[in-house]
Motif scaffolding. Structure first.
Motif, PDB file in Angstrom:
ATOM      1  N   THR A 243       1.034   2.299  -8.181  1.00  0.00           N
ATOM      2  CA  THR A 243       0.272   3.384  -7.664  1.00  0.00           C
ATOM      3  C   THR A 243      -0.738   3.121  -6.208  1.00  0.00           C
TER       4      THR A 243
ATOM      5  N   ALA B 172      -0.073   3.703  -2.495  1.00  0.00           N
ATOM      6  CA  ALA B 172      -0.973   4.441  -1.586  1.00  0.00           C
ATOM      7  C   ALA B 172      -1.446   3.836  -0.557  1.00  0.00           C
TER       8      ALA B 172
ATOM      9  N   ALA C  77       1.021   3.605   2.357  1.00  0.00           N
ATOM     10  CA  ALA C  77       0.935   5.088   2.797  1.00  0.00           C
ATOM     11  C   ALA C  77      -0.140   4.951   3.913  1.00  0.00           C
TER      12      ALA C  77
END
Length: 142
Positions: free
Chosen positions: A35, A39, A42
């Motif tokens: 995760t 993230a 992104a």
């Protein structure tokens, strides 16, 4: 007519075995690092690393992050299991060992040529693994 409810096995049990908790922690560490990686990607972190003295860069990808997390989490669990089997103060020794491994794992991050955000995210990923595993792995046998 009386209604009877059946609780799942996990809800019926007042305690969860250390083995099960540790397996869940390994899974949580993998999910957490994955995760964090997704993230950060992104938000624009490139995860490009260049070894000192080399011209070719390597981009870390999600499967590498997940695989490294899984392998080192399982190695940590195996080390703890061996210590618990043969040593009196296994969890204390394991905690010191895990802390030392965490600190040593930061050395390559400092040495690698990478952007600041890549280095920060790698430190956060390493710290996240320790934050998830260390408290849970310490639970269990007394």
């Amino acid at each position: 007519m009386t209604a009877t409810t059946t609780l799942p096995q996990a809800a019926r049990s007042t305690t969860t075995s250390p083995r099960r908790l540790r397996a869940i922690a390994v899974g949580a560490a993998v999910v957490t690092t994955g995760t964090l990686y997704v993230a950060a990607r992104a938000m624009g972190t490139d995860f490009m690393l260049t070894d000192p003295g080399k011209a070719q860069a390597h981009q870390l990808i999600l499967p590498e992050i997940v695989a490294f997390t899984l392998v080192f989490s399982l190695l940590g669990w195996a080390a703890l299991a061996l210590l618990e089997r043969y040593v009196r103060r296994a969890r204390g020794i394991w905690t010191a060992l895990a802390g030392g491994v965490l600190l040593l794992s930061l050395v390559p991050i400092a040495i690698e040529q990478a952007t600041g955000d890549t280095k920060v995210m790698l430190v956060l990923i390493h710290a996240a693994v320790a934050a998830v595993l260390m408290p849970v792995f310490r639970l269990g046998r007394r």
